[in-house]
Design an enzyme around this catalytic site. Structure first.
Site, PDB file in Angstrom:
ATOM      1  N   ASP A  55       0.835  -1.209   0.000  1.00  0.00           N
ATOM      2  CA  ASP A  55       0.000   0.000   0.000  1.00  0.00           C
ATOM      3  C   ASP A  55       0.867   1.255   0.000  1.00  0.00           C
ATOM      4  OD1 ASP A  55       0.889  -0.153   2.597  1.00  0.00           O
ATOM      5  OD2 ASP A  55      -1.090   0.020   3.527  1.00  0.00           O
ATOM      6  N   SER A  56       2.195   1.062   0.008  1.00  0.00           N
ATOM      7  CA  SER A  56       3.106   2.199  -0.229  1.00  0.00           C
ATOM      8  C   SER A  56       2.794   2.854  -1.569  1.00  0.00           C
ATOM      9  CB  SER A  56       4.563   1.730  -0.197  1.00  0.00           C
ATOM     10  OG  SER A  56       4.749   0.607  -1.040  1.00  0.00           O
ATOM     11  N   ASP A  94      -1.111  -6.173  -0.123  1.00  0.00           N
ATOM     12  CA  ASP A  94      -1.451  -5.521   1.145  1.00  0.00           C
ATOM     13  C   ASP A  94      -2.953  -5.326   1.271  1.00  0.00           C
ATOM     14  OD1 ASP A  94       0.618  -4.982   2.904  1.00  0.00           O
ATOM     15  OD2 ASP A  94       1.211  -3.134   1.896  1.00  0.00           O
ATOM     16  N   LYS A 124      -1.081  -9.355   2.994  1.00  0.00           N
ATOM     17  CA  LYS A 124      -0.333  -8.878   4.162  1.00  0.00           C
ATOM     18  C   LYS A 124      -1.222  -7.931   4.945  1.00  0.00           C
ATOM     19  CE  LYS A 124       3.270  -5.770   3.879  1.00  0.00           C
ATOM     20  NZ  LYS A 124       2.753  -4.634   4.655  1.00  0.00           N
ATOM     21  N   GLU A 126      -1.104  -5.384   8.720  1.00  0.00           N
ATOM     22  CA  GLU A 126      -0.263  -4.813   9.770  1.00  0.00           C
ATOM     23  C   GLU A 126      -0.877  -5.080  11.143  1.00  0.00           C
ATOM     24  OE1 GLU A 126       0.542  -0.662   9.123  1.00  0.00           O
ATOM     25  OE2 GLU A 126       1.246  -1.006   7.074  1.00  0.00           O
ATOM     26  N   GLU A 193       9.420  -4.042  10.269  1.00  0.00           N
ATOM     27  CA  GLU A 193       9.801  -2.732   9.711  1.00  0.00           C
ATOM     28  C   GLU A 193      10.271  -1.790  10.815  1.00  0.00           C
ATOM     29  OE1 GLU A 193       7.032  -0.890   7.010  1.00  0.00           O
ATOM     30  OE2 GLU A 193       8.230   0.951   6.924  1.00  0.00           O
TER      31      GLU A 193
HETATM   32  O1  KIV Z   1       3.575  -1.049   1.584  1.00  0.00           O
HETATM   33  C1  KIV Z   1       4.719  -1.496   1.471  1.00  0.00           C
HETATM   34  O2  KIV Z   1       5.414  -1.296   0.469  1.00  0.00           O
HETATM   35  C2  KIV Z   1       5.240  -2.291   2.593  1.00  0.00           C
HETATM   36  C3  KIV Z   1       6.678  -2.686   2.572  1.00  0.00           C
HETATM   37  C4  KIV Z   1       7.558  -1.531   2.567  1.00  0.00           C
HETATM   38  C5  KIV Z   1       7.008  -3.671   3.620  1.00  0.00           C
HETATM   39  O3  KIV Z   1       4.522  -2.609   3.488  1.00  0.00           O
END
Ligand code: KIV
Length: 286
Positions: A55-56, A94, A124, A126, A193
């Site tokens: 989600d970056s 994510d 994924k 968090e 992280e």
């Molecule tokens: O959103 C993302 O890119 C991430 C990674 C940096 C681990 O969660």
């Protein structure tokens, strides 16, 4: 558009599964990068074990200030694009902020949509102790989950911000407990992280699933970075844990400047970029 390239030999190998990732605990370090588009996935695929549709992308692709604003639909669209480009890597997507925290049923429903609509290998999310029940619920229903502990970008709006985790005793114990809870709940691996190095090392020695570090420790079972950071494309800020392997930002600017100069000076397009009328066939010839 040019024809689609033939799949390379390396792409013909079977896709890396979450079981393969899990089996890499303590072995050759896992190589992981983010990807958001088909062409980037094609380029990275032969070199990595795992591609994360992170989600970056909220910040890197959409120019948002945090990852909080990205929607499930956006993650699904980019996830499907990456799946079209990656033949071999394990692809994980994510779950965005707001799509899972309210409860196990919501998390399962969001993850099931991601899996069905993209074909990715897992999701994924968090969080630590507070998410363990949710992770157990999802894993028990067939959703492979990659955990994420330590610095949690989706929670930057609370007082933890982008601060490195584990600097004091209470923080250290909290993140260690988080990792144990998520591993115990059945996650196939855990991203750590932004933690102090010794904490990431301790987690890696404690949990039985692979750890994937970002700003964590070389002792982790693998490493992940945001590809746009690695390539020097995203330059709003570069965290100190990033190593840049290219500076494509200036290259892009150079190319745009050269193109602009060519167009303004009528050097582009040249004859080779134009379509001449076919010359008339001589009379009497078939
Ligand atoms: O959103 C993302 O890119 C991430 C990674 C940096 C681990 O969660």
């Amino acid at each position: 558009m040019p024809n689609k390239p033939e799949p390379k030999k390396s792409q013909a190998r079977p896709r890396i599964s979450v079981a393969d990732i899990r089996a890499r605990k303590g072995g050759v370090p896992l190589v992981c990068l983010t990807a958001y588009t088909t062409p980037m996935a094609q380029r990275l695929d032969p070199h990595v074990d795992l591609l994360l549709v992170g989600d970056s992308l909220a910040m890197v692709v959409y120019g948002m200030k945090t990852t909080v604003g990205v929607t499930l639909e956006t993650m699904i669209n980019h996830g499907a694009a990456v799946m079209r480009g990656a033949q071999r890597a394990c692809v994980i997507i994510d779950l965005p902020y707001g799509s899972y925290e309210a409860g196990a049923e919501l998390a399962y429903a969001s993850a099931a949509r991601v899996m069905k609509e993209t074909g990715a290998q897992g999701v994924k999310l968090e969080g630590g102790v507070e998410m363990a029940g949710t992770v157990r619920h999802m894993v028990g229903r067939g959703i492979p989950v990659l955990g994420h502990v330590g610095l949690l970008p989706q929670k930057v709006t609370d007082k933890s911000g982008y601060r490195i985790q584990g600097k004091d005793d209470a923080g250290w114990k909290r993140v260690l407990a988080d990792a144990k809870a998520i591993a115990g709940a059945g996650a196939f691996a855990i991203v750590i992280e932004g933690t102090v190095e010794s904490l990431a090392r301790q987690i890696t020695e404690t949990v039985t699933v692979p750890t994937v570090g970002i700003g964590a420790s070389p002792a982790c079972d693998g490493q992940i970075l945001v590809t746009d950071d690695v390539l020097g494309v995203f330059s709003d800020f570069t965290p100190s844990f990033v190593k840049r392997y290219a500076e494509l930002g200036p290259d892009i600017e150079r190319a745009a400047r050269a193109y602009a100069e060519d167009v303004r000076n009528r050097r582009f397009p040249g004859p080779e970029h134009c379509f001449p009328l076919p010359s008339p066939r001589p009379k009497g010839k078939a």
